[in-house]
Write an enzyme that holds these catalytic residues in place. Structure first.
Site, PDB file in Angstrom:
ATOM      1  N   LYS A  87       0.858  -1.186   0.000  1.00 13.82           N
ATOM      2  CA  LYS A  87       0.000   0.000   0.000  1.00 13.82           C
ATOM      3  C   LYS A  87       0.888   1.228   0.000  1.00 13.82           C
ATOM      4  O   LYS A  87       1.753   1.384   0.875  1.00 13.82           O
ATOM      5  CB  LYS A  87      -0.864   0.023   1.251  1.00 13.82           C
ATOM      6  CG  LYS A  87      -2.203  -0.631   1.075  1.00 13.82           C
ATOM      7  CD  LYS A  87      -3.018  -0.332   2.302  1.00 13.82           C
ATOM      8  CE  LYS A  87      -4.454  -0.700   2.104  1.00 13.82           C
ATOM      9  NZ  LYS A  87      -5.205  -0.485   3.347  1.00 13.82           N
TER      10      LYS A  87
HETATM   11  C1  E4P Z   1      -8.528   0.015   3.134  1.00 10.70           C
HETATM   12  O1  E4P Z   1      -7.660  -0.636   2.608  1.00 10.70           O
HETATM   13  C2  E4P Z   1      -8.469   0.599   4.486  1.00 10.70           C
HETATM   14  O2  E4P Z   1      -7.774  -0.292   5.331  1.00 10.70           O
HETATM   15  C3  E4P Z   1      -9.820   0.786   5.116  1.00 10.70           C
HETATM   16  O3  E4P Z   1     -10.858   0.448   4.259  1.00 10.70           O
HETATM   17  C4  E4P Z   1      -9.982   2.055   5.868  1.00 10.70           C
HETATM   18  O4  E4P Z   1     -11.282   2.109   6.368  1.00 10.70           O
HETATM   19  P1  E4P Z   1     -11.740   3.094   7.546  1.00 10.70           P
HETATM   20  O5  E4P Z   1     -12.082   4.399   6.940  1.00 10.70           O
HETATM   21  O6  E4P Z   1     -12.959   2.412   8.120  1.00 10.70           O
HETATM   22  O7  E4P Z   1     -10.591   3.169   8.512  1.00 10.70           O
END
Ligand code: E4P
Length: 222
Positions: A87
């Site tokens: 990521k």
């Molecule tokens: C995606 O890869 C993220 O880990 C995640 O969806 C973030 O979500 P949140 O806004 O609920 O923290």
């Protein structure tokens, strides 16, 4: 549509794997940090266990913000397992890192995407996945799903191979809306995945079928 689970919790991942509907996993420093806090285990050991449980893409994220740091951490994380996808945050330093990681054959998921322009830049840099955080947009009064629609049109218009990974999913309706737009992947928290099974009429129907069958049993020849 592919289902990823948005967690680093091994029990949740095991349960979703048992259902046979899981195609991958996304983690982030918050999610992985929670598991480290709970288990006192090394983050890379947890990631390795996740990769051994799920035969699909597993997104892992470092904490560096400069290109060299992102690449270095990405290379280390990629050594954990061939299914690890790095990521990379949607910043100018991150975009430089996307190209470098891709040139080394490492898969990239561009994270924290909140606009179609950011998605376009990430796609041009060669990212494998784009993660628009729709719940966080909804939280500030913008329509997250409209962004998904814009990104899908943009990617189709220019024939990019990049996949749209709908992230920050808050409820089952987000998943339904993503299917209507033809998004490639939804990364879904365990709680939401669980809710997707539920309907009161299913429970009511099962109860009445069983009750009727019990009554019919009294009339069956022994
Ligand atoms: C995606 O890869 C993220 O880990 C995640 O969806 C973030 O979500 P949140 O806004 O609920 O923290």
């Amino acid at each position: 549509m592919k289902f990823f689970i948005d967690t680093a919790n091994l029990d949740e991942i095991r349960k979703a794997m048992d259902w046979g509907v899981l195609d991958g996993v996304t983690t982030n420093p918050t999610l992985l940090g929670k598991e480290v806090e709970k288990t006192h285990r090394k983050p890379n050991d947890i990631l390795k266990d996740i990769c051994e449980l799920v035969p699909g893409s597993v997104s892992a994220e470092g904490i560096s913000l400069d290109t060299d740091g992102i690449v270095k951490e990405g290379e280390e994380l990629a050594k954990i397992h061939p299914n690890i996808c790095i990521k990379v945050p949607m910043t100018p330093e991150g975009v430089k890192a996307i190209r470098i990681l891709r040139s080394k054959g490492i898969k990239v998921n561009t994270t924290l995407v909140f606009s179609c322009n950011q998605a376009l830049i990430a796609a041009k840099a060669g990212t494998n996945y784009i993660s628009p955080f729709i719940g966080r947009l909804d939280d500030i009064g913008q329509n997250g799903m409209e962004l998904i629609s814009e990104i899908i049109i943009m990617l189709e218009n220019y024939d990019f191979d990049t996949e749209v990974l709908v992230a920050s999913v808050r409820h089952p309706l987000h998943v339904v809306e993503a299917t209507q737009l033809g998004a490639d992947i939804c990364t879904i928290p365990f709680k939401v995945l669980n809710l997707m099974f539920k309907h009161p009429l299913t429970d009511k129907g099962i109860k009445s079928f069983l009750k009727d069958w019990e009554r019919a049993k009294e009339f069956m020849p022994r």
